[in-house]
Enzyme design. Sequence first.
Site, PDB file in Angstrom:
ATOM      1  N   LYS A  99     -26.982 -16.417  30.641  1.00 58.76           N
ATOM      2  CA  LYS A  99     -28.338 -16.164  29.286  1.00 58.76           C
ATOM      3  C   LYS A  99     -27.557 -14.835  29.374  1.00 58.76           C
ATOM      4  O   LYS A  99     -26.234 -14.165  29.162  1.00 58.76           O
ATOM      5  CB  LYS A  99     -29.456 -15.757  30.137  1.00 58.76           C
ATOM      6  CG  LYS A  99     -30.456 -17.213  30.762  1.00 58.76           C
ATOM      7  CD  LYS A  99     -29.726 -18.460  28.994  1.00 58.76           C
ATOM      8  CE  LYS A  99     -30.933 -19.594  28.867  1.00 58.76           C
ATOM      9  NZ  LYS A  99     -30.525 -19.751  30.038  1.00 58.76           N
ATOM     10  N   ASP A 101     -36.266 -15.315  40.650  1.00 56.34           N
ATOM     11  CA  ASP A 101     -35.477 -15.154  39.027  1.00 56.34           C
ATOM     12  C   ASP A 101     -35.507 -13.999  38.157  1.00 56.34           C
ATOM     13  O   ASP A 101     -36.277 -13.564  37.762  1.00 56.34           O
ATOM     14  CB  ASP A 101     -36.021 -16.605  38.408  1.00 56.34           C
ATOM     15  CG  ASP A 101     -35.158 -17.175  37.474  1.00 56.34           C
ATOM     16  OD1 ASP A 101     -34.510 -16.336  36.931  1.00 56.34           O
ATOM     17  OD2 ASP A 101     -35.127 -18.347  37.069  1.00 56.34           O
ATOM     18  N   ARG A 131     -13.638 -26.481  44.213  1.00 60.80           N
ATOM     19  CA  ARG A 131     -15.246 -26.791  44.521  1.00 60.80           C
ATOM     20  C   ARG A 131     -15.557 -25.974  46.275  1.00 60.80           C
ATOM     21  O   ARG A 131     -16.843 -25.851  46.344  1.00 60.80           O
ATOM     22  CB  ARG A 131     -15.511 -28.800  45.219  1.00 60.80           C
ATOM     23  CG  ARG A 131     -16.528 -29.028  45.040  1.00 60.80           C
ATOM     24  CD  ARG A 131     -16.816 -29.825  45.538  1.00 60.80           C
ATOM     25  NE  ARG A 131     -16.286 -31.285  45.247  1.00 60.80           N
ATOM     26  CZ  ARG A 131     -17.259 -31.453  47.212  1.00 60.80           C
ATOM     27  NH1 ARG A 131     -17.821 -31.068  47.448  1.00 60.80           N
ATOM     28  NH2 ARG A 131     -16.205 -31.955  47.776  1.00 60.80           N
ATOM     29  N   TYR A 190     -40.120 -21.188  34.003  1.00 64.79           N
ATOM     30  CA  TYR A 190     -38.562 -21.772  33.038  1.00 64.79           C
ATOM     31  C   TYR A 190     -39.468 -23.117  32.959  1.00 64.79           C
ATOM     32  O   TYR A 190     -39.891 -23.930  34.117  1.00 64.79           O
ATOM     33  CB  TYR A 190     -37.651 -21.333  33.269  1.00 64.79           C
ATOM     34  CG  TYR A 190     -36.911 -22.327  32.717  1.00 64.79           C
ATOM     35  CD1 TYR A 190     -36.579 -22.464  30.964  1.00 64.79           C
ATOM     36  CD2 TYR A 190     -36.249 -23.035  33.068  1.00 64.79           C
ATOM     37  CE1 TYR A 190     -36.191 -23.374  30.964  1.00 64.79           C
ATOM     38  CE2 TYR A 190     -35.188 -23.880  32.711  1.00 64.79           C
ATOM     39  CZ  TYR A 190     -35.112 -24.118  31.211  1.00 64.79           C
ATOM     40  OH  TYR A 190     -34.552 -25.339  31.001  1.00 64.79           O
TER      41      TYR A 190
END
Length: 471
Positions: free
Chosen positions: A281, A256, A131, A184
């Site tokens: 993506k 972004d 982590r 988005y």
Amino acid sequence: MTSRSVGRTPCVRAPKIRQSPDEHTPSETPGDTVTQPNRTAIGFDEGSNGAAHWFGELTRRRSAGPISAQHKVLPRSLSPETLAVHAGTYEDPITGSVGTPIFQTSTFLLDDASYGAFSDGALRDVPIYTRYGNPSQWSVQEKIAALEGAESALVTSSGMSAIANTIYALTNSGSHIISAYDVYGGTYNLLREDMPSAGREVTFVDPTDIEAIRSAVRPETQVLFFEALTNPLLKAPAIRQIAGIAAAANALLVVDNTFLTPVLMQPLALGADVVIHSATKYLAGHSDLTAGAAAGRRKFLDRIWAQTLRFGGTLEPLSCFLLERGIKTLPLRIEKQNDNAREIAKFLASHERVAEVYHPALGGDRYADLEHADYRGYGGMVSFEVNGGDAAALAFMRNLTVPYVATSLGGVESLVSMPSNTSHSSLTTRQMSLIGINPGLVRFSAGIENARDLIGDLRHALDALDEEGVR
């Protein structure tokens, strides 16, 4: 010469960290290890008196990375094709593996370097717990950082995780954020629904209206958040000008870059402070994983990393492996998808069943102020409105045989969907109208198929509407 036989060769633990904050070329011999406590090796530069300084002290300089001696570091000046293949590769000193191994472990042995990392606040730079950091993460992070021209990068479990971690890390209660109406849908919901309850106020503007952005700035503005190309209408904000507004306001610009990727635009070179990706993506490119990424200066990425620890959005090692492998072909895929989308946009603009097409390559008033020099292309997305509204658009998609009717984008296969019932379905009719999502809007993600095949299928699906009597 280092033996490459697999046997009882001592394992390599606590790899040495590169010391110079600006160094992007290897300086250590692969296989060097840290055998004694070495604070410089875990991300610190020494002060004038030879003593390491605490994390928060102004005299501390952050190194690039995190990265180990086994990770391949290349000059950022190399081409995207070369960086995509080689940057960040873990060159295993035991096996000589050409590809990065999968470090499928949740925890690592503790040693002096680990304890030093705990005491000095450098947990990000030593493998302790996945982590916190894992060599699999470091490999793909270095590849993304190299492509974006950044000091540091971070991968997370999804694009929304990267966005949420970044916004929370770079703002605080009482601050102000500026963003666009047509981001988005998940981003819009985070900003509109969650930020006010967290004490952050958000102003939404048209991302192409520079004066509206400038007028929205307040003394408490901390972050401007925009997309390199907006989702789904492919508006093209003037990133360079927006970066100037942010700098003048002593605020940060977060971009972004999912739709363009660093192959077509490097927002950091235009003045942005942090770049975000839904790595699900184009970066991954094969519709087989979910991931997010952020890249920028180390001091910003350290804050985002700390926020990610608290939110728990770590990317696990197998997905890191898949993402790194996918990025190796990114420039080749983007070139083909870019070409396909341009040809598809031209075809759609000529078809009588199409009311409107959104793509920068078509030009027109919508893109009159486009700063073409900042782009190497416009990506693989095309949005268009089918005459006849949503019913006609649904009938059109049912007639397609090559693309998959599915949400998401950026894969090697073409995907088609309607934002109104997928990515932006949470918005009200009024909100969609304000953004410009009109009835019949379809979003097409061009894959790497043959353009003639895609256009032929689109023509058949549109022509069939007349045969079916769809109006």
